[in-house]
Enzyme design. Structure first.
Site, PDB file in Angstrom:
ATOM      1  N   ASP A  85       0.816  -1.215   0.000  1.00  0.00           N
ATOM      2  CA  ASP A  85       0.000   0.000   0.000  1.00  0.00           C
ATOM      3  C   ASP A  85       0.851   1.267   0.000  1.00  0.00           C
ATOM      4  OD1 ASP A  85       0.994  -0.386   2.562  1.00  0.00           O
ATOM      5  OD2 ASP A  85      -0.948  -0.730   3.482  1.00  0.00           O
ATOM      6  N   ASN A 153      -7.465  -2.529  14.502  1.00  0.00           N
ATOM      7  CA  ASN A 153      -8.858  -2.821  14.131  1.00  0.00           C
ATOM      8  C   ASN A 153      -8.955  -4.024  13.190  1.00  0.00           C
ATOM      9  OD1 ASN A 153      -7.853  -1.826  11.758  1.00  0.00           O
ATOM     10  ND2 ASN A 153      -9.330  -0.164  11.526  1.00  0.00           N
ATOM     11  N   HIS A 155      -7.181  -4.511  10.364  1.00  0.00           N
ATOM     12  CA  HIS A 155      -6.937  -4.305   8.929  1.00  0.00           C
ATOM     13  C   HIS A 155      -5.638  -4.982   8.494  1.00  0.00           C
ATOM     14  CE1 HIS A 155      -4.692  -0.357   9.922  1.00  0.00           C
ATOM     15  NE2 HIS A 155      -3.825  -1.039   9.198  1.00  0.00           N
ATOM     16  N   GLU A 160      -9.593  -1.776   5.411  1.00  0.00           N
ATOM     17  CA  GLU A 160     -10.231  -1.428   6.675  1.00  0.00           C
ATOM     18  C   GLU A 160     -11.485  -2.286   6.891  1.00  0.00           C
ATOM     19  OE1 GLU A 160      -8.672   0.288   8.669  1.00  0.00           O
ATOM     20  OE2 GLU A 160      -8.065   2.276   7.976  1.00  0.00           O
TER      21      GLU A 160
HETATM   22  C1  GLP Z   1      -0.376   0.383   8.572  1.00  0.00           C
HETATM   23  C2  GLP Z   1      -0.033  -0.462   7.357  1.00  0.00           C
HETATM   24  C3  GLP Z   1      -0.251  -1.929   7.613  1.00  0.00           C
HETATM   25  C4  GLP Z   1       0.369  -2.324   8.933  1.00  0.00           C
HETATM   26  C5  GLP Z   1      -0.304  -1.559  10.053  1.00  0.00           C
HETATM   27  C6  GLP Z   1       0.217  -1.932  11.416  1.00  0.00           C
HETATM   28  O1  GLP Z   1      -1.698   0.744   8.648  1.00  0.00           O
HETATM   29  N1  GLP Z   1      -0.790  -0.077   6.210  1.00  0.00           N
HETATM   30  O2  GLP Z   1       0.312  -2.674   6.547  1.00  0.00           O
HETATM   31  O3  GLP Z   1       0.222  -3.698   9.137  1.00  0.00           O
HETATM   32  O4  GLP Z   1      -0.047  -0.184   9.818  1.00  0.00           O
HETATM   33  O5  GLP Z   1       1.382  -1.233  11.665  1.00  0.00           O
HETATM   34  P1  GLP Z   1       2.395  -1.486  12.844  1.00  0.00           P
HETATM   35  O6  GLP Z   1       3.193  -2.650  12.434  1.00  0.00           O
HETATM   36  O7  GLP Z   1       3.213  -0.224  12.895  1.00  0.00           O
HETATM   37  O8  GLP Z   1       1.588  -1.689  14.069  1.00  0.00           O
END
Ligand code: GLP
Length: 259
Positions: A85, A153, A155, A160
């Site tokens: 993404d 949440n 995702h 989402e």
């Molecule tokens: C972002 C990314 C996700 C990732 C999520 C969790 O929203 N788009 O790909 O898994 O954050 O991030 P973290 O690993 O910093 O908790």
């Protein structure tokens, strides 16, 4: 006890599906285990196609891949990568863009050919074409190994809650919770982009092997629901129960609600 023995004693198959769960002691062990799987694949298949993620979770994995490259254990010369993404509404050169994140935390430290590196572009004026082209590229290049984090949440990528399971790459409006969670990178929630472009769940589910990594108690509820709840668009990661080859690597904090 060596590291594999620790994993083996904590590894089990959960729920009605075949998800493999590995409970590591802490974040370092998560990163060790995830990197072992990546390194083994790259040695076996130097032309492997890797699906990459951003956020804090894969940082330890990327550090270990860089170390393995520096020790001449692996080369990325023939590796191709696809990121999940990218934010929309900030330039690719913004320090918090995922393009910058990947360069800073992995690509600039290894011998990867930048022509083999793919992230969805985020030019709003061409976003529909960008999404279509990314889907075409992904269909032509099935991902051998995809790493995923998970949002609090539930995702994955930026899919989402509420995202249809059949979606391919699309533009998404980010949840308030996701923007709050990610505000730590931007300094203030108002500076976090409101939209992103992300691989859809359908793209993610085509990967031959998926590793989901998570640490910390903030993720424990999403992890519980992902493993033991219904498969529902309310918790996008729950769709991984339907994947034939998914390994979940979490620490004890993220596992605290599990039976
Ligand atoms: C972002 C990314 C996700 C990732 C999520 C969790 O929203 N788009 O790909 O898994 O954050 O991030 P973290 O690993 O910093 O908790």
């Amino acid at each position: 006890m060596n590291i594999m023995a620790i994993y083996a004693s904590h590894s089990k198959i959960v729920n009605r599906c075949n998800m493999e769960l590995i409970i590591a002691k802490n974040y370092d062990e998560i990163s060790d285990k995830a990197s072992e799987i990546f390194i083994e694949l790259i040695k076996r298949n130097p032309e492997a196609k890797l699906g990459l993620a951003t956020g804090s979770s894969p940082l330890g994995l990327y550090q270990r891949l860089i170390q393995a490259y520096n020790k001449h254990e692996i080369s990325f010369k023939q590796i191709t990568t696809f990121n999940l993404d990218e934010y929309v509404g900030i330039s690719r050169n913004h320090p918090q863009s995922y393009f910058s994140f990947m360069n800073e935390n992995l690509f600039k430290h290894i011998d990867i050919d930048l022509d083999h590196v793919h992230l969805p572009d985020n030019d709003l004026s061409k976003i529909d074409t960008i999404a279509k082209d990314y889907n075409k590229l992904l269909r032509k290049n099935p991902i051998d190994l995809q790493v995923l984090g998970i949002g609090s949440n539930g995702h994955i990528g930026f899919n989402e809650p509420g995202t249809p399971l059949g979606n391919e790459t699309f533009v998404v409006e980010l949840d308030e919770q996701t923007r709050n969670d990610n505000s730590r990178f931007f300094g203030h929630v108002d500076l976090v982009p409101t939209h992103a472009i992300t691989m859809g769940i359908k793209n993610i589910m085509r990967a031959k092997h998926i590793i989901l990594i998570a640490s910390g108690k903030e993720k424990s509820d999403a992890i519980y629901q992902m493993l033991y709840g219904e498969v529902t668009t309310d918790l996008p990661a729950s769709v991984l129960q339907l994947h034939p080859n998914c390994t979940v690597i979490i620490d004890e904090e993220a596992a605290r609600l599990l039976p």
